[in-house]
Scaffold this motif. Sequence first.
Motif, PDB file in Angstrom:
ATOM      1  N   ALA A 173       0.829  -1.209   0.000  1.00  0.00           N
ATOM      2  CA  ALA A 173       0.000   0.000   0.000  1.00  0.00           C
ATOM      3  C   ALA A 173       0.862   1.257   0.000  1.00  0.00           C
ATOM      4  O   ALA A 173       0.523   2.251  -0.662  1.00  0.00           O
ATOM      5  CB  ALA A 173      -0.933  -0.014   1.206  1.00  0.00           C
ATOM      6  N   ILE A 174       1.985   1.224   0.717  1.00  0.00           N
ATOM      7  CA  ILE A 174       2.884   2.393   0.735  1.00  0.00           C
ATOM      8  C   ILE A 174       3.481   2.616  -0.652  1.00  0.00           C
ATOM      9  O   ILE A 174       3.600   3.753  -1.129  1.00  0.00           O
ATOM     10  CB  ILE A 174       3.984   2.197   1.791  1.00  0.00           C
ATOM     11  N   ARG A 175       3.865   1.518  -1.330  1.00  0.00           N
ATOM     12  CA  ARG A 175       4.404   1.654  -2.691  1.00  0.00           C
ATOM     13  C   ARG A 175       3.361   2.269  -3.633  1.00  0.00           C
ATOM     14  O   ARG A 175       3.671   3.182  -4.411  1.00  0.00           O
ATOM     15  CB  ARG A 175       4.825   0.280  -3.216  1.00  0.00           C
ATOM     16  N   CYS A 176       2.128   1.800  -3.531  1.00  0.00           N
ATOM     17  CA  CYS A 176       1.068   2.333  -4.396  1.00  0.00           C
ATOM     18  C   CYS A 176       0.769   3.785  -4.047  1.00  0.00           C
ATOM     19  O   CYS A 176       0.470   4.594  -4.948  1.00  0.00           O
ATOM     20  CB  CYS A 176      -0.192   1.485  -4.257  1.00  0.00           C
ATOM     21  N   LEU A 177       0.860   4.123  -2.763  1.00  0.00           N
ATOM     22  CA  LEU A 177       0.624   5.509  -2.358  1.00  0.00           C
ATOM     23  C   LEU A 177       1.705   6.428  -2.923  1.00  0.00           C
ATOM     24  O   LEU A 177       1.422   7.550  -3.353  1.00  0.00           O
ATOM     25  CB  LEU A 177       0.586   5.604  -0.831  1.00  0.00           C
ATOM     26  N   ARG A 178       2.958   5.959  -2.953  1.00  0.00           N
ATOM     27  CA  ARG A 178       4.038   6.740  -3.568  1.00  0.00           C
ATOM     28  C   ARG A 178       3.728   7.018  -5.041  1.00  0.00           C
ATOM     29  O   ARG A 178       3.905   8.140  -5.522  1.00  0.00           O
ATOM     30  CB  ARG A 178       5.359   5.982  -3.453  1.00  0.00           C
ATOM     31  N   LEU A 179       3.296   5.972  -5.744  1.00  0.00           N
ATOM     32  CA  LEU A 179       2.984   6.137  -7.166  1.00  0.00           C
ATOM     33  C   LEU A 179       1.851   7.142  -7.359  1.00  0.00           C
ATOM     34  O   LEU A 179       1.893   7.975  -8.272  1.00  0.00           O
ATOM     35  CB  LEU A 179       2.596   4.787  -7.780  1.00  0.00           C
ATOM     36  N   ALA A 180       0.845   7.084  -6.499  1.00  0.00           N
ATOM     37  CA  ALA A 180      -0.290   8.000  -6.629  1.00  0.00           C
ATOM     38  C   ALA A 180       0.121   9.435  -6.327  1.00  0.00           C
ATOM     39  O   ALA A 180      -0.317  10.366  -7.003  1.00  0.00           O
ATOM     40  CB  ALA A 180      -1.419   7.565  -5.694  1.00  0.00           C
ATOM     41  N   LEU A 181       0.982   9.625  -5.326  1.00  0.00           N
ATOM     42  CA  LEU A 181       1.405  10.977  -4.966  1.00  0.00           C
ATOM     43  C   LEU A 181       2.303  11.599  -6.027  1.00  0.00           C
ATOM     44  O   LEU A 181       2.514  12.813  -6.033  1.00  0.00           O
ATOM     45  CB  LEU A 181       2.128  10.954  -3.614  1.00  0.00           C
ATOM     46  N   ALA A 182       2.855  10.787  -6.922  1.00  0.00           N
ATOM     47  CA  ALA A 182       3.661  11.332  -8.021  1.00  0.00           C
ATOM     48  C   ALA A 182       2.790  11.969  -9.088  1.00  0.00           C
ATOM     49  O   ALA A 182       3.286  12.724  -9.913  1.00  0.00           O
ATOM     50  CB  ALA A 182       4.517  10.225  -8.643  1.00  0.00           C
ATOM     51  N   ASP A 183       1.496  11.655  -9.084  1.00  0.00           N
ATOM     52  CA  ASP A 183       0.556  12.263 -10.024  1.00  0.00           C
ATOM     53  C   ASP A 183      -0.103  13.456  -9.333  1.00  0.00           C
ATOM     54  O   ASP A 183      -0.752  13.298  -8.300  1.00  0.00           O
ATOM     55  CB  ASP A 183      -0.503  11.230 -10.428  1.00  0.00           C
ATOM     56  N   PRO A 184       0.039  14.672  -9.865  1.00  0.00           N
ATOM     57  CA  PRO A 184      -0.504  15.857  -9.163  1.00  0.00           C
ATOM     58  C   PRO A 184      -2.000  15.759  -8.882  1.00  0.00           C
ATOM     59  O   PRO A 184      -2.452  16.110  -7.796  1.00  0.00           O
ATOM     60  CB  PRO A 184      -0.190  17.006 -10.131  1.00  0.00           C
TER      61      PRO A 184
END
Length: 315
Positions: A173-184
């Motif tokens: 979930a943390i990895r997916c959250l990182r990916l999502a936060l990279a998208d403005p």
Amino acid sequence: MSARDALQRLAAEQQRNRLLLVGAGASAAWLALAALFAALAPDDGAEGGSTLIWLTGLVLPLALIWLAVWSARSLSLLREEAQELRALLENMQDQADGGDGGMARPVAPPQPEARIPRPTPAPPRPAPAPAARPSGDGRQASLQLDSPAATELTAPELFFALNFPDGPDDREAIRCLRLALADPGLARLIRAAQDVVTLLAGQGVYMDELRIPETDPMLWRRFAEGARGDAVAGLAVIEDENALETAGQMLRGDEVFRDVAHHFLRHFDRLLSRKAQDENPQVLAVLTETRSGRAFTLLAQATGMLGRGSMAATT
């Protein structure tokens, strides 16, 4: 069937469909090669047994190709059945221990509270966000700074990001959250969702405690395409009067919460509209079962967007 199970089943079905496409492509390629060989091969005039050899050489590879496809599909089905059996056994074990699968989760909503600033300001802007968080948990800053360039998230990745990590050990979930936060755009949505979930939790409304029955995925597609009110009343499935009343009171009496809630509703609605164009309707329904999606359903029902609310939000 849980949201995660539904996503896994969709992914397995897509994988099996891809196997059929691979088998069909390999068969077409082999037939094309055989036709090319037949056209270019010299005619030696020897018919008889050569025809049988030719047919054997043509059919045998096709049989091997589809045997491999059938084996791979069978293996995929066995894995899916094993996962369902494992989930069933875990559920039975939880019931035997007298535990409720949702009772251990009320501590989860405070998780976003450790990753966001104090909920007093209006929806945080992308630029000042890093400067507003040094006094809190530094992990949020690392999630933003260490993220690579934005990439399109898969449905399971988006599910984990919108559901938030259950703790520091929830690495996927943390990895997916990182990916999502990279998208403005997704970053603004997730921060607004964290604010909403945290503020509701502060009033005793926890997303993990909301019971949301399974809804018709086509209704969510209709909602994403712009339908509102009675046309999508089947989505107003929250029956927790205390949660609805609390959300309505916060929308009426708390200006900060009202601004954050409208900001969150707008961005989540945009996400559903974007996903409705290229995703299976089942994916839309699954995304609304995340903690962010439950907050969206609660607020949409409280504001009357789903036809049964009290029109609690006033501007």
